[in-house]
Design an enzyme around this catalytic site. Sequence first.
Site, PDB file in Angstrom:
ATOM      1  N   SER A 118      88.948  21.216  22.854  1.00 21.87           N
ATOM      2  CA  SER A 118      88.957  21.915  24.154  1.00 21.87           C
ATOM      3  C   SER A 118      89.644  21.068  25.231  1.00 21.87           C
ATOM      4  O   SER A 118      90.287  21.610  26.134  1.00 21.87           O
ATOM      5  CB  SER A 118      87.547  22.316  24.579  1.00 21.87           C
ATOM      6  OG  SER A 118      86.783  21.191  24.916  1.00 21.87           O
ATOM      7  N   ASN A 119      89.528  19.750  25.153  1.00 21.34           N
ATOM      8  CA  ASN A 119      90.248  18.907  26.118  1.00 21.34           C
ATOM      9  C   ASN A 119      91.757  18.967  25.879  1.00 21.34           C
ATOM     10  O   ASN A 119      92.537  19.005  26.830  1.00 21.34           O
ATOM     11  CB  ASN A 119      89.744  17.462  26.047  1.00 21.34           C
ATOM     12  CG  ASN A 119      88.452  17.284  26.825  1.00 21.34           C
ATOM     13  OD1 ASN A 119      88.464  17.244  28.050  1.00 21.34           O
ATOM     14  ND2 ASN A 119      87.338  17.243  26.113  1.00 21.34           N
TER      15      ASN A 119
ATOM     16  N   ARG B 130      90.585   0.602   8.463  1.00 20.97           N
ATOM     17  CA  ARG B 130      90.869   1.158   9.797  1.00 20.97           C
ATOM     18  C   ARG B 130      92.260   0.745  10.255  1.00 20.97           C
ATOM     19  O   ARG B 130      92.970   1.511  10.913  1.00 20.97           O
ATOM     20  CB  ARG B 130      89.832   0.636  10.809  1.00 20.97           C
ATOM     21  CG  ARG B 130      88.432   1.199  10.613  1.00 20.97           C
ATOM     22  CD  ARG B 130      87.542   0.752  11.784  1.00 20.97           C
ATOM     23  NE  ARG B 130      86.133   0.913  11.491  1.00 20.97           N
ATOM     24  CZ  ARG B 130      85.459   2.056  11.595  1.00 20.97           C
ATOM     25  NH1 ARG B 130      86.070   3.146  11.959  1.00 20.97           N
ATOM     26  NH2 ARG B 130      84.170   2.110  11.316  1.00 20.97           N
TER      27      ARG B 130
ATOM     28  N   MET C  53      87.062  10.702  17.011  1.00 17.33           N
ATOM     29  CA  MET C  53      85.785  10.091  16.642  1.00 17.33           C
ATOM     30  C   MET C  53      85.945   8.972  15.605  1.00 17.33           C
ATOM     31  O   MET C  53      85.126   8.841  14.695  1.00 17.33           O
ATOM     32  CB  MET C  53      84.827  11.174  16.123  1.00 17.33           C
ATOM     33  CG  MET C  53      84.460  12.197  17.179  1.00 17.33           C
ATOM     34  SD  MET C  53      83.723  11.423  18.645  1.00 17.33           S
ATOM     35  CE  MET C  53      83.264  12.854  19.596  1.00 17.33           C
TER      36      MET C  53
ATOM     37  N   HIS D  15      84.932  10.234  27.708  1.00 20.28           N
ATOM     38  CA  HIS D  15      83.592  10.044  27.150  1.00 20.28           C
ATOM     39  C   HIS D  15      82.605  10.865  27.979  1.00 20.28           C
ATOM     40  O   HIS D  15      82.671  10.858  29.214  1.00 20.28           O
ATOM     41  CB  HIS D  15      83.224   8.560  27.190  1.00 20.28           C
ATOM     42  CG  HIS D  15      81.891   8.272  26.577  1.00 20.28           C
ATOM     43  ND1 HIS D  15      81.687   8.285  25.208  1.00 20.28           N
ATOM     44  CD2 HIS D  15      80.691   8.005  27.149  1.00 20.28           C
ATOM     45  CE1 HIS D  15      80.409   8.027  24.970  1.00 20.28           C
ATOM     46  NE2 HIS D  15      79.784   7.858  26.121  1.00 20.28           N
TER      47      HIS D  15
ATOM     48  N   VAL E 168      83.792  -0.478  22.302  1.00 18.82           N
ATOM     49  CA  VAL E 168      83.685   0.976  22.445  1.00 18.82           C
ATOM     50  C   VAL E 168      83.254   1.378  23.858  1.00 18.82           C
ATOM     51  O   VAL E 168      82.304   0.820  24.414  1.00 18.82           O
ATOM     52  CB  VAL E 168      82.672   1.521  21.391  1.00 18.82           C
ATOM     53  CG1 VAL E 168      82.392   3.002  21.626  1.00 18.82           C
ATOM     54  CG2 VAL E 168      83.211   1.304  19.989  1.00 18.82           C
ATOM     55  N   ASP E 169      83.982   2.365  24.422  1.00 19.79           N
ATOM     56  CA  ASP E 169      83.641   2.975  25.717  1.00 19.79           C
ATOM     57  C   ASP E 169      83.496   1.942  26.836  1.00 19.79           C
ATOM     58  O   ASP E 169      82.606   2.053  27.688  1.00 19.79           O
ATOM     59  CB  ASP E 169      82.343   3.809  25.589  1.00 19.79           C
ATOM     60  CG  ASP E 169      82.488   4.921  24.563  1.00 19.79           C
ATOM     61  OD1 ASP E 169      83.592   5.472  24.444  1.00 19.79           O
ATOM     62  OD2 ASP E 169      81.498   5.233  23.877  1.00 19.79           O
TER      63      ASP E 169
ATOM     64  N   GLU F 139      85.074  17.761  32.315  1.00 19.19           N
ATOM     65  CA  GLU F 139      86.064  17.026  31.508  1.00 19.19           C
ATOM     66  C   GLU F 139      87.428  17.693  31.613  1.00 19.19           C
ATOM     67  O   GLU F 139      88.461  17.024  31.745  1.00 19.19           O
ATOM     68  CB  GLU F 139      85.640  16.998  30.032  1.00 19.19           C
ATOM     69  CG  GLU F 139      84.453  16.099  29.745  1.00 19.19           C
ATOM     70  CD  GLU F 139      84.212  15.904  28.257  1.00 19.19           C
ATOM     71  OE1 GLU F 139      83.632  14.877  27.912  1.00 19.19           O
ATOM     72  OE2 GLU F 139      84.594  16.786  27.449  1.00 19.19           O
TER      73      GLU F 139
HETATM   74  C1  GAR Z   1      84.246  15.670  24.466  1.00 19.34           C
HETATM   75  O1  GAR Z   1      83.054  16.065  25.106  1.00 19.34           O
HETATM   76  C2  GAR Z   1      84.451  14.182  24.613  1.00 19.34           C
HETATM   77  O2  GAR Z   1      83.952  13.682  25.804  1.00 19.34           O
HETATM   78  C3  GAR Z   1      83.686  13.663  23.439  1.00 19.34           C
HETATM   79  O3  GAR Z   1      83.941  14.563  22.405  1.00 19.34           O
HETATM   80  C4  GAR Z   1      84.116  15.853  22.960  1.00 19.34           C
HETATM   81  C5  GAR Z   1      85.339  16.479  22.344  1.00 19.34           C
HETATM   82  O4  GAR Z   1      85.435  17.812  22.722  1.00 19.34           O
HETATM   83  N1  GAR Z   1      84.105  12.351  23.100  1.00 19.34           N
HETATM   84  C6  GAR Z   1      83.263  11.386  22.730  1.00 19.34           C
HETATM   85  O5  GAR Z   1      82.075  11.558  22.593  1.00 19.34           O
HETATM   86  C7  GAR Z   1      83.929  10.038  22.465  1.00 19.34           C
HETATM   87  N2  GAR Z   1      82.958   8.999  22.464  1.00 19.34           N
HETATM   88  P1  GAR Z   1      86.761  18.627  22.444  1.00 19.34           P
HETATM   89  O6  GAR Z   1      87.151  18.377  20.987  1.00 19.34           O
HETATM   90  O7  GAR Z   1      86.370  20.057  22.670  1.00 19.34           O
HETATM   91  O8  GAR Z   1      87.809  18.147  23.400  1.00 19.34           O
END
Ligand code: GAR
Length: 207
Positions: free
Chosen positions: A29-30, A81, A106, A125, A160-161, A190
């Site tokens: 979605s982002n 990785r 992820m 995040h 991380v983060d 977001e």
């Molecule tokens: C988002 O909410 C993003 O903040 C989170 O995954 C989601 C992806 O949504 N990211 C994390 O948790 C990273 N640590 P999307 O696939 O619909 O964009």
Amino acid sequence: MSSLEILSNSTSSSNSVTILGVLASGSGSNLEAIANAIAKGQLQAQIAVVIYNESDAFAKQRAEKFGIPAILVNHRDYKSRKDLDRSIIELLNQHNVDLVIMAGWMRIVTQVLIDAFPERILNIHPSLLPSFKGIHAIEQAFTYGVKITGCTVHLLSLEVDSGKILKQAAVPVLANDTLEDLQKRIQVQEHIIYPLAIAEYSQTLAS
Ligand code: GAR
């Protein structure tokens, strides 16, 4: 001034188009919010490639809807990785990517990827960092009982983060919120701040 006006203003003074490579693991979605901002002329950028690591990631369909090449890089096919990151770097370079956008990616990245794109990898995040790092951030905040949470766009670092914060939006936790309610309201924010942060950071890099 609305967020979209700020977004337009922050991109209007430069004609340069930033080439983005988006990494996504899930719904995307982002990715869609960023592609929409570009389509509306609010973000002077082009998404050259979407790299996804789960074969059923809906991000693939969203990329194809916008005519963006989507390439599966399945992390299970790599011994380490670092090998995964080397493969990703090759694809990003093949597509002349300036800025890497992690949109629900992820996988933990290695120094190999960070060195290939120093200060050119952004992540989003779903918490007000530095609170609630790691996975299930919304659930962590909800369970803790905070009254305000939100989302953060930051530069990627090895820890991380933890990279430099570029933009945040606060989201109140309402009395009758379910986890799903909260998740939806965080995602709305977001989708506003990620295109905005990309526009502003691109301007910073260009200046
Ligand atoms: C988002 O909410 C993003 O903040 C989170 O995954 C989601 C992806 O949504 N990211 C994390 O948790 C990273 N640590 P999307 O696939 O619909 O964009």
